[in-house]
Design a protein around this motif. Structure first.
Motif, PDB file in Angstrom:
ATOM      1  N   ASN A 128      -8.109   0.802   0.161  1.00 28.69           N
ATOM      2  CA  ASN A 128      -7.190   1.766   0.779  1.00 28.69           C
ATOM      3  C   ASN A 128      -5.738   1.486   0.396  1.00 28.69           C
ATOM      4  N   LEU A 162     -13.460   6.716   2.654  1.00 27.06           N
ATOM      5  CA  LEU A 162     -13.393   5.939   1.421  1.00 27.06           C
ATOM      6  C   LEU A 162     -14.074   4.596   1.595  1.00 27.06           C
ATOM      7  N   TYR A 165      -5.757   3.172  -3.610  1.00 29.33           N
ATOM      8  CA  TYR A 165      -6.292   4.499  -3.958  1.00 29.33           C
ATOM      9  C   TYR A 165      -5.294   5.571  -3.525  1.00 29.33           C
ATOM     10  N   ASP A 180      -7.136  10.225  -0.643  1.00 29.03           N
ATOM     11  CA  ASP A 180      -8.527   9.746  -0.638  1.00 29.03           C
ATOM     12  C   ASP A 180      -8.731   8.545   0.283  1.00 29.03           C
ATOM     13  N   ARG A 181      -7.707   8.108   0.947  1.00 32.28           N
ATOM     14  CA  ARG A 181      -7.852   6.934   1.806  1.00 32.28           C
ATOM     15  C   ARG A 181      -8.462   7.318   3.145  1.00 32.28           C
TER      16      ARG A 181
END
Length: 406
Positions: free
Chosen positions: A344, A356, A347, A351-352
């Protein structure tokens, strides 16, 4: 011979071996004292000679020590010549037992050195014990066989200097299992496992470090677990693999937040490298050291196809502990979730989140199960530098196959 009186008033005749003496007595005196004096002088030298011969015979017999008599300890010179003959000579000794813990007499034990040392063969004694003495420094492969029982080949045993390695072998009748316990320098045994692992490559190129084809392989310590994980991280093959996977992600526009072009490719490549480093370091080094679990996959190689498939898949969530017992694979599960949580940090923001973490964790667990299937059915035939002894599936180190039904 005793004196003989030849005539009543003539003379005494004394005969010995070398002399014959005639004594003519004096009729006016008593001749008995002179007679016994001469007799003593003739007999005494013979008795003295006989005593000397007897003493010489006893001395010569005393030099021949009875084979059962205790031998005196060897006296070494000040320069230690006797000790120098044994420097560097080690010993491998042990006991052969059956599954009922009864000694096995007459089992054939063979010790073969890896560097071309002479092969030694002996039989276990009435107490089941055996001992190979004065072994040169080398790595040895023991093979134990007995009539009506499974033959057994444990993992290699290293002898360094004048150390003594103790081995306890348990044999079973045909169809059962056997076990071995090796006592020695645990640090050296663990270091040997690292050296064996880093030589294993698929086709001589791709690493296969975390596959063990020796069911009896001794556990690695925390130091060796980190060493192997670092070797896996810095290996050049994963670096090229991450580059290739980043190209695929770039082509599919996976994680669009990274953008395109060289910058987007660089970010994807960096993310793949970070995933690889954190995943290996946590699941193969940190957590296995904390929970005392072995990060390797132990090749089964026997049984039905179904049992081998179940075993391979279950190994993604069940691991062998350093004590030889199977337990939940906390190292793999926590390692994948921890690495996914760390992802996290790098990325794209879009997208966290928990999704994820969950996605990356499940993906890593699925990849582990898939790799285990390949290890069980494919990798062995492609792996170079397999350890001597191949697979010893019919022997165990107090372990139970997690794929077996109970």
């Amino acid at each position: 011979m005793p004196p003989a009186f030849t005539h009543e008033h003539a003379c005494w005749l004394l005969e010995t071996k070398d002399h014959r003496i005639h004594i003519k007595p004096d009729r006016t005196t008593d001749t008995r004292p002179e007679f016994f004096t001469i007799l003593f002088l003739l007999i005494f030298p013979g008795l003295t000679c006989a005593a000397a011969l007897a003493q010489q015979s006893f001395s010569s017999n005393s030099d021949k020590v009875h084979p059962d008599a205790p031998q005196p300890a060897a006296i070494t010179s000040s320069c230690g010549e006797t000790d120098s003959q044994h420097m560097g000579a080690g010993t491998i000794s042990g006991t052969v037992l059956d599954t009922n813990r009864e000694v096995v007499q007459g089992a054939q034990v063979t010790a073969a050195g890896h560097s071309g040392s002479a092969i030694r063969i002996l039989e276990s004694g009435s107490n089941g014990e055996f001992a190979f003495a004065e072994l040169p420094e080398d790595t040895y492969q023991l093979t134990v066989t007995a009539p009506g029982m499974n033959s057994f080949t444990p993992s290699v045993i290293s002898v360094h200097g004048s150390e003594t390695r103790l081995v306890s072998v348990t044999l079973s009748v045909f169809g059962g299992t056997s076990s071995v316990t090796v006592s020695g320098n645990k640090e050296q045994l663990a270091e040997e496992q690292v050296q064996i692992a880093v030589r294993q490559r698929l086709g001589g190129i791709f690493q296969n470090f975390y596959s063990s084809y020796d069911w009896n392989a001794p556990p690695m310590g925390a130091k060796q677990k980190f060493q192997l994980s670092f070797q896996s991280i810095i290996d050049p093959v994963p670096l090229f693999t991450a580059a290739g996977w980043a190209g695929v992600q770039q082509y599919r526009n996976t994680f669009p937040g990274y953008g395109g072009g060289i910058e987007g490719y660089g970010k994807r490549y960096g993310a793949n490298l970070a995933d690889n480093v954190t995943g290996i370091l946590l699941s193969r080094g940190v957590y296995p050291s904390i929970f005392h679990q072995d990060p390797r996959y132990f090749y089964k190689g026997t049984g039905s196809i179904r049992s081998r498939i179940l075993y391979a898949i279950s190994a993604a969530v069940i691991a062998r502990g350093d004590d030889g017992r199977w337990k939940p694979n906390y190292s793999q599960v926590l390692g994948t979730f921890s690495a996914a949580g760390i992802s996290n940090l790098y990325y794209p923001a879009s997208d966290r989140g928990a999704s994820l973490v969950l996605f990356n964790s499940l993906e890593a667990t699925g990849q582990s199960a898939l790799k285990n299937l390949l290890r069980e059915f494919v990798f062995k035939g492609l792996t170079s530098h397999l350890p001597l002894g191949g697979v010893a599936r019919h022997s165990s180190v107090q372990t139970r196959d997690p794929g077996q039904t109970h």
